[in-house]
Design a protein around this motif. Structure first.
Motif, PDB file in Angstrom:
ATOM      1  N   THR A   1       0.808  -1.219   0.000  1.00 49.90           N
ATOM      2  CA  THR A   1       0.000   0.000   0.000  1.00 49.90           C
ATOM      3  C   THR A   1       0.841   1.268   0.000  1.00 49.90           C
ATOM      4  O   THR A   1       0.314   2.349  -0.251  1.00 49.90           O
ATOM      5  N   LEU A   2       2.131   1.147   0.268  1.00 49.74           N
ATOM      6  CA  LEU A   2       2.946   2.341   0.506  1.00 49.74           C
ATOM      7  C   LEU A   2       3.454   3.052  -0.748  1.00 49.74           C
ATOM      8  O   LEU A   2       3.329   4.282  -0.839  1.00 49.74           O
ATOM      9  N   PRO A   3       4.045   2.371  -1.748  1.00 47.85           N
ATOM     10  CA  PRO A   3       4.773   3.108  -2.785  1.00 47.85           C
ATOM     11  C   PRO A   3       3.956   4.084  -3.626  1.00 47.85           C
ATOM     12  O   PRO A   3       4.280   5.275  -3.686  1.00 47.85           O
ATOM     13  N   THR A   4       2.905   3.629  -4.296  1.00 45.31           N
ATOM     14  CA  THR A   4       2.227   4.501  -5.255  1.00 45.31           C
ATOM     15  C   THR A   4       1.578   5.705  -4.585  1.00 45.31           C
ATOM     16  O   THR A   4       1.806   6.858  -4.974  1.00 45.31           O
ATOM     17  N   ASN A   5       0.764   5.459  -3.574  1.00 42.51           N
ATOM     18  CA  ASN A   5       0.076   6.565  -2.918  1.00 42.51           C
ATOM     19  C   ASN A   5       1.014   7.390  -2.049  1.00 42.51           C
ATOM     20  O   ASN A   5       0.897   8.619  -1.999  1.00 42.51           O
ATOM     21  N   GLY A   6       1.948   6.731  -1.396  1.00 48.34           N
ATOM     22  CA  GLY A   6       2.902   7.463  -0.571  1.00 48.34           C
ATOM     23  C   GLY A   6       3.785   8.381  -1.399  1.00 48.34           C
ATOM     24  O   GLY A   6       4.035   9.530  -1.031  1.00 48.34           O
ATOM     25  N   LEU A   7       4.257   7.881  -2.543  1.00 49.88           N
ATOM     26  CA  LEU A   7       5.107   8.707  -3.400  1.00 49.88           C
ATOM     27  C   LEU A   7       4.311   9.831  -4.068  1.00 49.88           C
ATOM     28  O   LEU A   7       4.851  10.913  -4.314  1.00 49.88           O
ATOM     29  N   THR A   8       3.036   9.585  -4.378  1.00 45.17           N
ATOM     30  CA  THR A   8       2.205  10.662  -4.927  1.00 45.17           C
ATOM     31  C   THR A   8       2.071  11.793  -3.914  1.00 45.17           C
ATOM     32  O   THR A   8       2.241  12.981  -4.251  1.00 45.17           O
ATOM     33  N   ALA A   9       1.761  11.443  -2.661  1.00 40.24           N
ATOM     34  CA  ALA A   9       1.645  12.458  -1.608  1.00 40.24           C
ATOM     35  C   ALA A   9       2.972  13.157  -1.373  1.00 40.24           C
ATOM     36  O   ALA A   9       3.028  14.377  -1.185  1.00 40.24           O
ATOM     37  N   SER A  10       4.052  12.379  -1.393  1.00 42.06           N
ATOM     38  CA  SER A  10       5.384  12.956  -1.190  1.00 42.06           C
ATOM     39  C   SER A  10       5.729  13.938  -2.308  1.00 42.06           C
ATOM     40  O   SER A  10       6.248  15.041  -2.058  1.00 42.06           O
ATOM     41  N   HIS A  11       5.433  13.569  -3.546  1.00 37.35           N
ATOM     42  CA  HIS A  11       5.712  14.449  -4.677  1.00 37.35           C
ATOM     43  C   HIS A  11       4.893  15.733  -4.580  1.00 37.35           C
ATOM     44  O   HIS A  11       5.390  16.837  -4.859  1.00 37.35           O
ATOM     45  N   ALA A  12       3.639  15.606  -4.164  1.00 38.06           N
ATOM     46  CA  ALA A  12       2.790  16.795  -3.999  1.00 38.06           C
ATOM     47  C   ALA A  12       3.390  17.757  -2.983  1.00 38.06           C
ATOM     48  O   ALA A  12       3.543  18.957  -3.248  1.00 38.06           O
ATOM     49  N   LEU A  13       3.752  17.243  -1.830  1.00 32.77           N
ATOM     50  CA  LEU A  13       4.276  18.108  -0.770  1.00 32.77           C
ATOM     51  C   LEU A  13       5.639  18.686  -1.134  1.00 32.77           C
ATOM     52  O   LEU A  13       5.920  19.853  -0.826  1.00 32.77           O
ATOM     53  N   ASP A  14       6.479  17.905  -1.774  1.00 35.50           N
ATOM     54  CA  ASP A  14       7.797  18.415  -2.162  1.00 35.50           C
ATOM     55  C   ASP A  14       7.671  19.602  -3.106  1.00 35.50           C
ATOM     56  O   ASP A  14       8.437  20.574  -3.024  1.00 35.50           O
TER      57      ASP A  14
ATOM     58  N   ARG B   1      -6.342   0.658   1.277  1.00 35.55           N
ATOM     59  CA  ARG B   1      -6.121   0.154  -0.082  1.00 35.55           C
ATOM     60  C   ARG B   1      -6.705  -1.235  -0.237  1.00 35.55           C
ATOM     61  O   ARG B   1      -6.747  -2.032   0.686  1.00 35.55           O
ATOM     62  N   LEU B   2      -7.139  -1.510  -1.469  1.00 37.06           N
ATOM     63  CA  LEU B   2      -7.562  -2.849  -1.858  1.00 37.06           C
ATOM     64  C   LEU B   2      -6.369  -3.527  -2.516  1.00 37.06           C
ATOM     65  O   LEU B   2      -5.772  -2.976  -3.434  1.00 37.06           O
ATOM     66  N   VAL B   3      -6.000  -4.693  -2.039  1.00 39.40           N
ATOM     67  CA  VAL B   3      -4.763  -5.351  -2.466  1.00 39.40           C
ATOM     68  C   VAL B   3      -5.074  -6.698  -3.111  1.00 39.40           C
ATOM     69  O   VAL B   3      -5.826  -7.506  -2.547  1.00 39.40           O
ATOM     70  N   ILE B   4      -4.508  -6.941  -4.297  1.00 44.69           N
ATOM     71  CA  ILE B   4      -4.596  -8.237  -4.952  1.00 44.69           C
ATOM     72  C   ILE B   4      -3.418  -9.071  -4.497  1.00 44.69           C
ATOM     73  O   ILE B   4      -2.268  -8.672  -4.670  1.00 44.69           O
ATOM     74  N   GLU B   5      -3.687 -10.206  -3.889  1.00 43.83           N
ATOM     75  CA  GLU B   5      -2.610 -11.084  -3.396  1.00 43.83           C
ATOM     76  C   GLU B   5      -2.452 -12.280  -4.322  1.00 43.83           C
ATOM     77  O   GLU B   5      -3.404 -13.016  -4.572  1.00 43.83           O
ATOM     78  N   TRP B   6      -1.221 -12.484  -4.813  1.00 45.45           N
ATOM     79  CA  TRP B   6      -0.947 -13.596  -5.721  1.00 45.45           C
ATOM     80  C   TRP B   6      -0.519 -14.811  -4.917  1.00 45.45           C
ATOM     81  O   TRP B   6       0.162 -14.701  -3.933  1.00 45.45           O
TER      82      TRP B   6
ATOM     83  N   LEU C   1       0.005   2.049   7.345  1.00 47.73           N
ATOM     84  CA  LEU C   1      -0.182   1.159   6.203  1.00 47.73           C
ATOM     85  C   LEU C   1      -1.588   0.570   6.323  1.00 47.73           C
ATOM     86  O   LEU C   1      -1.813  -0.373   7.078  1.00 47.73           O
ATOM     87  N   ARG C   2      -2.517   1.139   5.573  1.00 47.35           N
ATOM     88  CA  ARG C   2      -3.934   0.786   5.751  1.00 47.35           C
ATOM     89  C   ARG C   2      -4.417  -0.128   4.626  1.00 47.35           C
ATOM     90  O   ARG C   2      -4.483   0.284   3.475  1.00 47.35           O
ATOM     91  N   VAL C   3      -4.762  -1.336   4.974  1.00 48.05           N
ATOM     92  CA  VAL C   3      -5.317  -2.296   4.026  1.00 48.05           C
ATOM     93  C   VAL C   3      -6.819  -2.389   4.274  1.00 48.05           C
ATOM     94  O   VAL C   3      -7.256  -2.793   5.353  1.00 48.05           O
ATOM     95  N   ALA C   4      -7.596  -2.005   3.280  1.00 41.43           N
ATOM     96  CA  ALA C   4      -9.054  -2.102   3.414  1.00 41.43           C
ATOM     97  C   ALA C   4      -9.514  -3.542   3.242  1.00 41.43           C
ATOM     98  O   ALA C   4     -10.391  -4.011   3.977  1.00 41.43           O
ATOM     99  N   ASP C   5      -8.930  -4.257   2.263  1.00 42.64           N
ATOM    100  CA  ASP C   5      -9.301  -5.648   2.030  1.00 42.64           C
ATOM    101  C   ASP C   5      -8.303  -6.250   1.059  1.00 42.64           C
ATOM    102  O   ASP C   5      -7.585  -5.532   0.345  1.00 42.64           O
ATOM    103  N   THR C   6      -8.240  -7.565   1.030  1.00 42.93           N
ATOM    104  CA  THR C   6      -7.382  -8.277   0.083  1.00 42.93           C
ATOM    105  C   THR C   6      -8.246  -9.213  -0.765  1.00 42.93           C
ATOM    106  O   THR C   6      -9.309  -9.677  -0.334  1.00 42.93           O
ATOM    107  N   PHE C   7      -7.755  -9.488  -2.000  1.00 39.13           N
ATOM    108  CA  PHE C   7      -8.514 -10.296  -2.950  1.00 39.13           C
ATOM    109  C   PHE C   7      -7.558 -11.225  -3.695  1.00 39.13           C
ATOM    110  O   PHE C   7      -6.428 -10.839  -4.006  1.00 39.13           O
ATOM    111  N   PRO C   8      -8.008 -12.434  -4.016  1.00 36.46           N
ATOM    112  CA  PRO C   8      -7.218 -13.269  -4.929  1.00 36.46           C
ATOM    113  C   PRO C   8      -7.353 -12.717  -6.344  1.00 36.46           C
ATOM    114  O   PRO C   8      -8.291 -11.963  -6.636  1.00 36.46           O
ATOM    115  N   PRO C   9      -6.441 -13.071  -7.243  1.00 37.02           N
ATOM    116  CA  PRO C   9      -6.477 -12.498  -8.599  1.00 37.02           C
ATOM    117  C   PRO C   9      -7.802 -12.701  -9.325  1.00 37.02           C
ATOM    118  O   PRO C   9      -8.242 -11.817 -10.060  1.00 37.02           O
ATOM    119  N   GLN C  10      -8.444 -13.831  -9.095  1.00 39.93           N
ATOM    120  CA  GLN C  10      -9.692 -14.089  -9.826  1.00 39.93           C
ATOM    121  C   GLN C  10     -10.824 -13.187  -9.374  1.00 39.93           C
ATOM    122  O   GLN C  10     -11.884 -13.136 -10.026  1.00 39.93           O
TER     123      GLN C  10
END
Length: 294
Positions: free
Chosen positions: A102-115, A289-294, A263-272
């Motif tokens: 959950t960290l990289p995409t949203n965290g880096l977006t927020a970081s880029h905004a603030l920077d 975040r909604l996370v797809i777990e392989w 690190l907030r996980v709302a729910d996890t899902f299998p790929p299908q």
């Protein structure tokens, strides 16, 4: 940890100089199969790489040894999917794979905004969409930088946003700019607009202030003219501007280690069940975040 099995559709010249060397260099991935529409090309690729070769893409998709399929065409986005394996930092201590994801995409977006806001210490920052993923990280990163943070939230999310560290919380919805403005003498120094409200927020910002937006609106030109009239600078928070910036990603990791990023996980899902996850996200109101777990 067992490497992720990769199947490549289109194992031609582009794949041979981009995807396949990256897979070979990373212990996290292993080439398991290739597929191309021409039988002779499939046989040649199979012999070259020592893996099954298919001339029907459906057979590759059905191969039980293949966990992830990469379409090897000459566009940057597909290369980034696999080369990103080399742009890694350690996961936050004690985090599950889902939590770390959950960290990289949203965290880096927020970081880029603030920077891009280039704020002086003790500035006042307003964050919209503060209960969401980007907005929540923006609140926590602004607090970690020592700023005063105003945030909007629905009543049912007020406790969540307060737990992220917001100093003042106002009701979300129409008139939110007025509610932000009422908490300052001359307007806030900057806004991180994670809720994509756009031009109506300009009245909350002092002249000379800045608004960071994460997505353009239907009339971007009018938005830019209105900002210029009010003396407000617009900056675009674009996560791919931080591609390869391991220093930025590692800063997020350290802040998570210190308990200053959640690190907030709302729910996890299998790929299908990925379609179900997308429907939930599109419906709005997901907290975490909604996370797809392989």
């Amino acid at each position: 940890m067992k490497p992720t099995g990769v199947g490549i559709i289109g194992p031609g010249a582009w794949a041979s100089i981009s995807h396949i060397p990256v897979i070979a260099a990373s212990p996290a991935f292993e080439l398991r199969a290739v597929s191309t529409s021409r039988r002779s090309s499939a046989e040649a690729a199979a012999a070259r790489y020592g893996v099954p070769g298919y001339d029907d893409h459906r057979r590759l998709l059905a191969d039980p040894q293949v966990d992830v399929v990469v379409v090897a065409v000459q566009v940057t986005q597909h290369f980034e999917l696999i080369s990103a394996a080399l742009e890694v930092v350690p996961a936050p201590a004690g985090a599950s794979h889902a939590e770390a994801a959950t960290l990289p995409t949203n965290g880096l977006t927020a970081s880029h905004a603030l920077d891009q806001l280039r704020l002086s210490p003790d500035s006042t920052v307003a964050v919209t969409g503060a209960a969401g993923a980007v907005g929540g990280y923006a609140v926590q990163l602004a607090k970690a930088a020592g700023h005063r943070v105003l945030a909007d939230a629905a009543r049912q999310d007020a406790d969540l946003v307060a737990s992220l560290g917001a100093d003042h919380i106002v009701d979300r919805g129409p008139g939110v700019a007025d509610r932000f403005r009422a908490l300052t003498a001359d307007g806030v120094d900057a806004v991180v607009d994670a809720a994509v409200i756009g031009a109506p927020l300009l009245s909350a910002i002092r002249r000379g202030g800045t608004l960071a937006y994460v997505r353009g609106g239907p009339d971007q030109a009018a938005f830019e003219r209105a900002a210029a009239t009010r003396g407000v600078t617009l900056v675009y928070a674009y996560v791919h501007d931080y591609d390869g910036r391991l220093d930025k990603l590692d800063l997020l990791r350290r802040l998570a280690d210190e308990g200053r990023l959640s690190l907030r996980v709302a729910d996890t899902f299998p790929p299908q069940h990925a379609a179900q996850a997308h429907r939930l996200l599109a419906a709005g109101g997901v907290r975490g975040r909604l996370v797809i777990e392989w």
